[in-house]
Design an enzyme around this catalytic site. Structure first.
Site, PDB file in Angstrom:
ATOM      1  CB  SER A  79      -1.126   2.184  -4.425  1.00 45.65           C
ATOM      2  OG  SER A  79      -0.806   3.450  -3.924  1.00 45.65           O
ATOM      3  CG  HIS A 132       2.624   4.560  -6.444  1.00 42.44           C
ATOM      4  ND1 HIS A 132       2.054   4.953  -7.637  1.00 42.44           N
ATOM      5  CD2 HIS A 132       1.588   4.452  -5.560  1.00 42.44           C
ATOM      6  CE1 HIS A 132       0.747   5.063  -7.495  1.00 42.44           C
ATOM      7  NE2 HIS A 132       0.443   4.775  -6.243  1.00 42.44           N
TER       8      HIS A 132
END
Length: 266
Positions: A169, A216
């Site tokens: 991610s 992230h």
């Protein structure tokens, strides 16, 4: 999404089309992305930026997905695979390949599925628009940057120093950021991708979700910055100098990440 030791949750999705002969169905694109002549939009975008659009199929995106699936399958036969790829600040200085390797490792079926689904959707937008090499560079730099940010925010005397982090991610958020930068640059409606970014960032701050928000954020920053640098005055310089500058941007970003890793371990 990146996982801290255990489960993770889905990232967002944003399909669109390709600047060449390859086009995804307009109905597959969410609000905020060009409908109808989406391929034309991304073709014009690539031409104005001076990029050479990729070919019909997003080869790099597909290859990354295949590699992640193969890693997941290999874990069924040997736990050594996961043990050799998982990242944690405590072991990153001695085994630096983990800064990148952990992006190919996932914490279970759903973690893998959601990350690969998000990667396919957003990779299908960006890779054909800017070309395979630039896309790969943004993806890999964002993956490393995600773990670098994990390292920078970890407490050497606390639990965060030994907490394992896995997942693609950070890299996917980097691609999200790159798409957002492109769309804003051309005054296209970027509401859809912005909602995806904000919603998935917010998930990382929910207690008990076991999501690495640091990964992230780090990936998002790297992808956005690299794309923004590649876009600067792109139409005002020759094709040769664009390529040279893009290589310099990638090398410079790599040097910055290496420098941050060195500094964090001092």
């Amino acid at each position: 999404m990146s996982a801290n030791s255990a489960n993770d949750n889905p990232e967002g999705q944003d399909p669109s089309s390709n600047p060449g002969s390859y086009e995804m169905p307009a109905g597959a694109m969410p609000a905020g992305f060009p409908q109808g002549g989406g391929g034309s939009f991304w073709r014009r975008l690539a031409e104005r930026l001076g990029f050479t659009p990729g070919r019909n199929v997003p080869v790099v995106t597909s290859t990354i997905i295949i590699l992640c699936v193969l890693v997941a399958l290999s874990e069924m036969f040997s736990q050594r695979v996961g043990a050799s790829l998982v990242f944690a600040p405590v072991i990153g200085d001695h085994e630096p390949w983990r800064f990148l390797g952990s992006a190919f490792l996932h914490a279970g079926f759903w973690h893998l599925l959601f990350n690969m689904y998000a990667l396919w959707l957003v990779g299908s937008i960006l890779e054909p628009a800017i070309g395979r090499v630039r896309f790969l560079a943004i993806y890999l730099l964002s993956a490393v940057a995600g773990n670098v940010f994990v390292l920078l925010t970890a407490d050497p005397s606390g639990q965060s120093w030994i907490t394992a982090t896995v997942g693609a991610s950070g890299a996917v958020f980097g691609v999200f950021g790159a798409v957002f930068v492109l769309m804003k640059h051309f005054d296209s409606n970027a509401t859809s991708i912005l909602v995806v970014i904000v919603a998935n960032l917010a998930l990382g701050f929910i207690p008990g979700m076991n999501i690495s928000w640091q990964s992230h954020v780090g990936g998002l920053i790297a992808g956005s910055v690299v794309m923004a640098l590649m876009m600067m005055r792109r139409g005002q310089i020759s094709v040769r100098w664009r390529s040279i500058r893009d290589v310099a941007i990638v090398i410079g970003t790599t040097a910055v990440l290496i420098g941050l890793i060195w500094w964090a371990y001092q």
